[in-house]
Scaffold this active site. Structure first.
Site, PDB file in Angstrom:
ATOM      1  N   ASN A   9      80.505 -41.293  31.283  1.00 38.51           N
ATOM      2  CA  ASN A   9      80.855 -39.964  30.775  1.00 38.51           C
ATOM      3  C   ASN A   9      82.045 -39.485  31.596  1.00 38.51           C
ATOM      4  OD1 ASN A   9      81.018 -37.276  30.083  1.00 38.51           O
ATOM      5  ND2 ASN A   9      78.841 -36.823  30.408  1.00 38.51           N
ATOM      6  N   ARG A  93      80.684 -41.544  26.349  1.00 41.84           N
ATOM      7  CA  ARG A  93      80.766 -40.244  25.702  1.00 41.84           C
ATOM      8  C   ARG A  93      82.226 -40.025  25.304  1.00 41.84           C
ATOM      9  NH1 ARG A  93      79.130 -34.403  28.209  1.00 41.84           N
ATOM     10  NH2 ARG A  93      79.275 -33.276  26.257  1.00 41.84           N
ATOM     11  N   HIS A 181      79.003 -30.708  21.781  1.00 47.53           N
ATOM     12  CA  HIS A 181      77.681 -30.826  22.415  1.00 47.53           C
ATOM     13  C   HIS A 181      76.692 -31.579  21.522  1.00 47.53           C
ATOM     14  CE1 HIS A 181      78.564 -27.117  25.138  1.00 47.53           C
ATOM     15  NE2 HIS A 181      78.703 -28.225  25.841  1.00 47.53           N
ATOM     16  N   GLY A 210      75.236 -24.309  29.540  1.00 47.37           N
ATOM     17  CA  GLY A 210      75.635 -24.932  30.801  1.00 47.37           C
ATOM     18  C   GLY A 210      76.971 -24.334  31.200  1.00 47.37           C
ATOM     19  N   ASN A 211      77.764 -25.132  31.907  1.00 45.90           N
ATOM     20  CA  ASN A 211      79.135 -24.725  32.183  1.00 45.90           C
ATOM     21  C   ASN A 211      79.886 -24.516  30.880  1.00 45.90           C
ATOM     22  OD1 ASN A 211      80.824 -24.155  34.255  1.00 45.90           O
ATOM     23  ND2 ASN A 211      80.560 -26.180  35.173  1.00 45.90           N
ATOM     24  N   GLY A 212      79.741 -25.488  29.982  1.00 47.10           N
ATOM     25  CA  GLY A 212      80.112 -25.282  28.591  1.00 47.10           C
ATOM     26  C   GLY A 212      78.869 -24.753  27.889  1.00 47.10           C
ATOM     27  N   ARG A 241      85.702 -20.493  30.084  1.00 47.50           N
ATOM     28  CA  ARG A 241      86.306 -20.402  28.747  1.00 47.50           C
ATOM     29  C   ARG A 241      85.915 -19.088  28.066  1.00 47.50           C
ATOM     30  NH1 ARG A 241      84.169 -26.100  26.601  1.00 47.50           N
ATOM     31  NH2 ARG A 241      83.579 -26.590  28.732  1.00 47.50           N
ATOM     32  N   ASP A 283      80.066 -19.829  38.100  1.00 47.66           N
ATOM     33  CA  ASP A 283      78.748 -20.424  38.301  1.00 47.66           C
ATOM     34  C   ASP A 283      77.645 -19.363  38.163  1.00 47.66           C
ATOM     35  OD1 ASP A 283      77.718 -23.148  39.936  1.00 47.66           O
ATOM     36  OD2 ASP A 283      76.409 -21.407  40.058  1.00 47.66           O
ATOM     37  N   GLY A 330      70.206 -22.759  30.699  1.00 50.49           N
ATOM     38  CA  GLY A 330      69.055 -22.663  29.795  1.00 50.49           C
ATOM     39  C   GLY A 330      67.787 -23.237  30.406  1.00 50.49           C
ATOM     40  N   GLU A 331      67.944 -24.318  31.200  1.00 51.59           N
ATOM     41  CA  GLU A 331      66.767 -24.952  31.797  1.00 51.59           C
ATOM     42  C   GLU A 331      66.308 -24.244  33.072  1.00 51.59           C
ATOM     43  OE1 GLU A 331      67.647 -29.159  32.386  1.00 51.59           O
ATOM     44  OE2 GLU A 331      68.562 -29.220  30.397  1.00 51.59           O
ATOM     45  N   ASN A 332      67.257 -23.610  33.769  1.00 48.88           N
ATOM     46  CA  ASN A 332      66.951 -23.172  35.141  1.00 48.88           C
ATOM     47  C   ASN A 332      66.966 -21.675  35.390  1.00 48.88           C
ATOM     48  OD1 ASN A 332      66.704 -25.847  36.296  1.00 48.88           O
ATOM     49  ND2 ASN A 332      68.880 -26.033  35.848  1.00 48.88           N
ATOM     50  N   GLU A 379      72.189 -36.191  27.937  1.00 49.11           N
ATOM     51  CA  GLU A 379      73.222 -36.801  27.088  1.00 49.11           C
ATOM     52  C   GLU A 379      73.413 -38.284  27.420  1.00 49.11           C
ATOM     53  OE1 GLU A 379      75.321 -33.479  28.514  1.00 49.11           O
ATOM     54  OE2 GLU A 379      76.073 -32.898  26.543  1.00 49.11           O
TER      55      GLU A 379
HETATM   56  P1  ADP Z   1      77.874 -28.884  32.636  1.00 45.20           P
HETATM   57  O1  ADP Z   1      78.277 -28.206  31.362  1.00 45.20           O
HETATM   58  O2  ADP Z   1      78.989 -28.985  33.634  1.00 45.20           O
HETATM   59  O3  ADP Z   1      77.057 -30.150  32.453  1.00 45.20           O
HETATM   60  P2  ADP Z   1      75.358 -27.767  33.557  1.00 45.20           P
HETATM   61  O4  ADP Z   1      74.591 -28.001  32.310  1.00 45.20           O
HETATM   62  O5  ADP Z   1      74.998 -28.557  34.761  1.00 45.20           O
HETATM   63  O6  ADP Z   1      76.919 -27.818  33.337  1.00 45.20           O
HETATM   64  O7  ADP Z   1      75.187 -26.212  33.912  1.00 45.20           O
HETATM   65  C1  ADP Z   1      75.839 -25.626  35.001  1.00 45.20           C
HETATM   66  C2  ADP Z   1      75.440 -24.156  35.056  1.00 45.20           C
HETATM   67  O8  ADP Z   1      74.024 -24.055  35.242  1.00 45.20           O
HETATM   68  C3  ADP Z   1      76.110 -23.392  36.189  1.00 45.20           C
HETATM   69  O9  ADP Z   1      76.542 -22.124  35.743  1.00 45.20           O
HETATM   70  C4  ADP Z   1      74.966 -23.243  37.161  1.00 45.20           C
HETATM   71  O10 ADP Z   1      75.105 -22.108  37.991  1.00 45.20           O
HETATM   72  C5  ADP Z   1      73.805 -23.062  36.217  1.00 45.20           C
HETATM   73  N1  ADP Z   1      72.529 -23.225  36.916  1.00 45.20           N
HETATM   74  C6  ADP Z   1      72.020 -24.343  37.469  1.00 45.20           C
HETATM   75  N2  ADP Z   1      70.850 -24.074  38.104  1.00 45.20           N
HETATM   76  C7  ADP Z   1      70.624 -22.742  37.930  1.00 45.20           C
HETATM   77  C8  ADP Z   1      69.602 -21.844  38.353  1.00 45.20           C
HETATM   78  N3  ADP Z   1      68.559 -22.261  39.076  1.00 45.20           N
HETATM   79  N4  ADP Z   1      69.693 -20.541  37.985  1.00 45.20           N
HETATM   80  C9  ADP Z   1      70.750 -20.106  37.274  1.00 45.20           C
HETATM   81  N5  ADP Z   1      71.747 -20.898  36.846  1.00 45.20           N
HETATM   82  C10 ADP Z   1      71.691 -22.202  37.173  1.00 45.20           C
END
Ligand code: ADP
Length: 393
Positions: A9, A93, A181, A210-212, A241, A283, A330-332, A379
């Protein structure tokens, strides 16, 4: 020697790599990345137990200078760490498959040329993906390579979701709402069949945050609309973005403030979104911790746009059976999930606050008409699954 599948990737500033055993279970053997390419690069690899098997950092200006060199370095590290494995296929990817590609494809010289011709549609990403393909062809001559596209999963969108209201000729020449995505959405759609088969064929909105960030409307496990369009700029605000913006703003910046394509690219891709609004960071973790008024407003705008799109996609689907949160935020982030779902009882959403706070998979309350889930996306595994499928013919 046992067989393995390598997944590559290659993004704009980092290259992620993962090695899987080439059998039905697709066990992950090694995963790692090279980050900060061109700055102060760092390469690391971990095995399935999480043990570091390679870790190398270079000072500013040294080490692999470009993607080609970084790919060679991590390719060599994988070969050393997995000397007992024979790489039988390599899955990549690839961000753009154009209007024609609705499925992964084995790369041959004609496909390589087709993908290169799509570079103007994704100038920030496609060249890195092509560099990954070329570097692996050099490192592993003769090994089957597969391209898996971020756009492919969305190619079944109805015409109204695929077009802009420009003169018709623009659609014909490729100015379309492709959506991105797709590998993440394909993975989530597949996981739903395992973990919640009773809703996998229903009306589902997936929020890849995520970041995206984007959202996708699924019906019967297939994408029927998404918030991203011609590029990965549209829809939700992201780390850096802008997301959706009135095109009149861009005309104004060009006509009245002297912006050109390079300046707009910098503004819209790198200086906007959460970073631009907060003046602090792209972030989400940093913004949640910051506690400043600007950070709170950036989070509020992010949540507001997710809620707007949720309403829009529910209308597209004619109702909602499930909402799925995935990717880094979304996960965290229980806080973002709760803020998105707050007051959404009109749509049938009721969150179980305790389940949400502890990060359970099922986070809706028993009385919620809409199921709310938290699912980890993967992915790289999706690419491995598709590559194994093509390897087996
Ligand atoms: P990418 O699109 O680069 O793959 P990720 O899916 O890893 O990105 O998502 C990154 C984002 O997830 C960042 O904004 C990061 O701060 C956020 N993130 C990761 N862990 C947590 C958490 N525990 N609480 C809030 N945001 C989180």
């Amino acid at each position: 020697m046992t067989d393995a599948i390598l997944v590559v990737n290659a993004g704009s500033s980092s290259i992620k790599i993962e090695l899987f055993a080439a059998d039905d279970a697709l066990a992950s053997l090694l995963a790692g990345q090279v980050e900060a390419i061109g700055l102060a690069p760092r390469l690391f690899l971990r095995d399935a137990a999480g043990t570091t098997v390679a870790d190398q950092a270079w000072p500013q200006g040294e080490g692999p200078r470009d993607h080609r060199a970084a790919l060679a370095a991590i390719g060599a590290a994988v070969a050393r760490a997995a000397a007992d494995r024979r790489i039988v296929a390599i899955g990549h990817r690839v961000v753009h498959g154009g209007a024609a590609r609705a499925a992964p494809v084995v790369i041959d010289p004609a496909v390589r040329a087709e993908l290169a011709a799509l570079t103007p549609l994704a100038p920030l990403h496609q060249p890195h993906n092509l560099a990954g393909i070329d570097a692996m062809a050099e490192l592993h001559p003769g090994v089957m390579q597969v391209a898996c596209f971020d756009t492919a999963f969305h190619r079944g969108h109805p015409w109204v979701a695929d077009t802009f209201a420009l003169p018709r000729a623009f659609h014909a020449r490729g100015i379309r709402r492709y959506g991105f995505h797709g590998l993440s959405y394909a993975y989530v759609a597949m996981r739903l069949r395992d973990v919640a088969p009773e809703i996998a064929d229903g009306r589902v909105v997936v929020a890849h945050l995520g970041n995206g960030a984007s959202m996708c409307a699924l019906r019967g496990g297939r994408s029927i609309d998404s918030t991203m369009g011609f590029t990965a700029l549209d829809g939700l605000p992201m780390g850096t973005r802008s997301g959706q913006i009135d095109p009149g703003v861009l005309l104004h910046l060009i006509a009245a403030e002297g912006y050109d394509a390079a300046a707009l690219t910098r503004l819209l891709y790198h200086e906007s979104g959460l970073k631009g609004l907060s003046g602090l960071s792209s972030d989400m973790r940093a913004l949640e911790a910051a506690g400043t008024a600007e950070a709170a407003e950036a989070i509020a705008y992010f949540v507001y746009r997710i809620r707007r799109e949720l309403g829009a996609l529910a209308a597209v689907l004619g109702g909602l059976d499930a909402l799925v949160f995935t990717a880094g935020i979304g996960e965290n982030s229980p806080r973002i999930r709760a803020a998105v779902c707050d007051g959404m009882d009109w749509l049938g959403i009721a969150l179980d606050a305790a389940a949400n706070a502890r990060g359970a998979m099922a986070i809706s309350a028993p009385e919620s008409r809409v199921r709310v889930l938290r699912l980890a996306t993967d992915e790289e595994r999706m690419i491995a699954i598709e590559t194994l499928r093509l390897l087996r013919g």
